[in-house]
Design an enzyme around this catalytic site. Sequence first.
Site, PDB file in Angstrom:
ATOM      1  N   GLU A   1       0.860  -1.186   0.000  1.00  0.00           N
ATOM      2  CA  GLU A   1       0.000   0.000   0.000  1.00  0.00           C
ATOM      3  C   GLU A   1       0.889   1.227   0.000  1.00  0.00           C
ATOM      4  OE1 GLU A   1      -2.563  -0.206   3.401  1.00  0.00           O
ATOM      5  OE2 GLU A   1      -3.450  -2.123   2.783  1.00  0.00           O
TER       6      GLU A   1
ATOM      7  N   GLY B   1       7.630 -16.420  -3.050  1.00  0.00           N
ATOM      8  CA  GLY B   1       8.046 -15.325  -3.932  1.00  0.00           C
ATOM      9  C   GLY B   1       9.554 -15.169  -3.960  1.00  0.00           C
TER      10      GLY B   1
ATOM     11  N   GLN C   1      42.417  -7.779 -20.230  1.00  0.00           N
ATOM     12  CA  GLN C   1      42.318  -8.439 -18.925  1.00  0.00           C
ATOM     13  C   GLN C   1      41.221  -7.861 -18.032  1.00  0.00           C
ATOM     14  OE1 GLN C   1      46.354  -8.432 -17.425  1.00  0.00           O
ATOM     15  NE2 GLN C   1      46.766 -10.416 -18.339  1.00  0.00           N
TER      16      GLN C   1
ATOM     17  N   GLY D   1      29.508  -1.133 -23.561  1.00  0.00           N
ATOM     18  CA  GLY D   1      29.794   0.293 -23.737  1.00  0.00           C
ATOM     19  C   GLY D   1      28.573   1.061 -24.213  1.00  0.00           C
TER      20      GLY D   1
ATOM     21  N   GLU E   1       9.752  -8.475  -3.102  1.00  0.00           N
ATOM     22  CA  GLU E   1       9.650  -9.593  -2.136  1.00  0.00           C
ATOM     23  C   GLU E   1      10.625  -9.416  -0.968  1.00  0.00           C
ATOM     24  OE1 GLU E   1       7.133 -10.655  -3.129  1.00  0.00           O
ATOM     25  OE2 GLU E   1       7.175 -10.961  -5.276  1.00  0.00           O
TER      26      GLU E   1
ATOM     27  N   THR F   1      13.380  -6.133   0.457  1.00  0.00           N
ATOM     28  CA  THR F   1      14.607  -5.509  -0.031  1.00  0.00           C
ATOM     29  C   THR F   1      15.841  -6.292   0.433  1.00  0.00           C
ATOM     30  OG1 THR F   1      14.851  -4.154   1.946  1.00  0.00           O
ATOM     31  CG2 THR F   1      13.563  -3.203   0.129  1.00  0.00           C
TER      32      THR F   1
END
Lengths: 98, 379
Positions: B124, B235, B272, B333, B357, B359
Amino acid sequence: MRDEVVANMADVMVADAAAKIRGYLRENMTAFQDVELDDEDNIFERGYFTSLFAMQLLHYVESTFDIEVPDDYIILQNFSSVRRLADMVGELKASAGE
Amino acid sequence: MSDTGRSDVIARARLFAETELAPRAAEFDRDEFLPQDVITKMAANGFLGASIPTAWGGLGLDPLEYGELTEAIGKACASTRALLTVHTSIVAGTLLDLASKRLKGKYLAALARGEKIGCFALSEEGAGSDAASVATSYIRKGDSFVLNGRKKWISFAGVADLFLVLASDNGVPSAFMVERDMPGVRTRPMSGFLGNRATHIAEVEFDDVEVPAENLIAGVGAGFGFVVNTALLHGRYSIAWAGVALAQAALEEMCSYATRREQFGVKIGTQQLVQKMVADTVTNVAAARELCRSAGRSLARRDADAATETIIAKYFSSTIAQRATSDAVQVLGGNGCWSGYPAERLFREAKILEIIEGTSQLQQILIADVGYKKFARKA
């Protein structure tokens, strides 16, 4: 006489369940909770556990005591203390005829 | 279903994802719309009932197999994968775990066949991470409950037939199955999101909606401790695999590009510092997939630790998905910043996983708590 024996067996079963549940809760309390856990303590209201633990408790009682907790028993109140959990286990075992 | 039958399902999901979803995922994202034909095909293939037992009309995949299916779909299209997360994992999974036989009988088969689409109406305006503070209310009225309130950011609410709704009666949270056709239910589409753009996100309003008492999930007061936690467990498991999916897609993008693109007279993959990004992504994807598999095995066994393993998998997988997709953009890039390549979409989608679901910060709190319980030496 027979009723008395059955009642005593039920009491022993509930006491045994309470001991197991108490041990499980103590194992799962954090390092910050150096408190004595009383069987009547509401573990959620006292902040010993968050409600996330409720699902873990549900899985624990179902697998440990070989019971299926009916959907109308699945409310936080029934999982909120050692006493309530042990009583619920005893009731479900009794209704299953064990 | 036999083992062969189940592996056929996953092979079919991979083919469907590669041929039907991947070519159109950018279009769904751009149009902020998942077309009905995709939902219909997901249902026709049985994918919307993938984890639902065959007794209820589903495919009966175990959590590990369902995870692989989630990865296959999620690698091609995050919005279509979100349908699995919401409809199959959260709504059907919660009903399977906690609903009465009567309520299962009422809705599960239709959900398994995809005849009805379900969504999870929890968030909500003032109740996001603090989900227990929902303002949507319910009161008992004879043989029914009356719901009032407003939900926000509800994925698939725009097309759902069924809403799994969390409401509160003076601090007592309960969960209900609400049908779109019940008088007083209204939805309003929302748009402009970073990711999950095609998931028909909407606001849902409940205005004196009368819901039969049999539509209560578990008992009165079970709303947060049991229903929400069960829904979030399912979830989070789905989101964990979604992270693997996005990271794997990012890995394939960066490897394909790095082996073709030339700068300074050499393929950029020979540099590399590019190899470092590729190596980290290969390693992280492998680690995340193994965490997801471990969680899947725990869920299948109904281990007490399954929730913890799932949280760890979700946290790690969403974290490395963000890293992998960011590196994919970096390797590509300028092309990585342009919608002509999938990398920028993957990057946006990955960020959602660190929020949805629960943080990453909430997962960290939960994981730290597990750490103290398991690893602090007892005095």
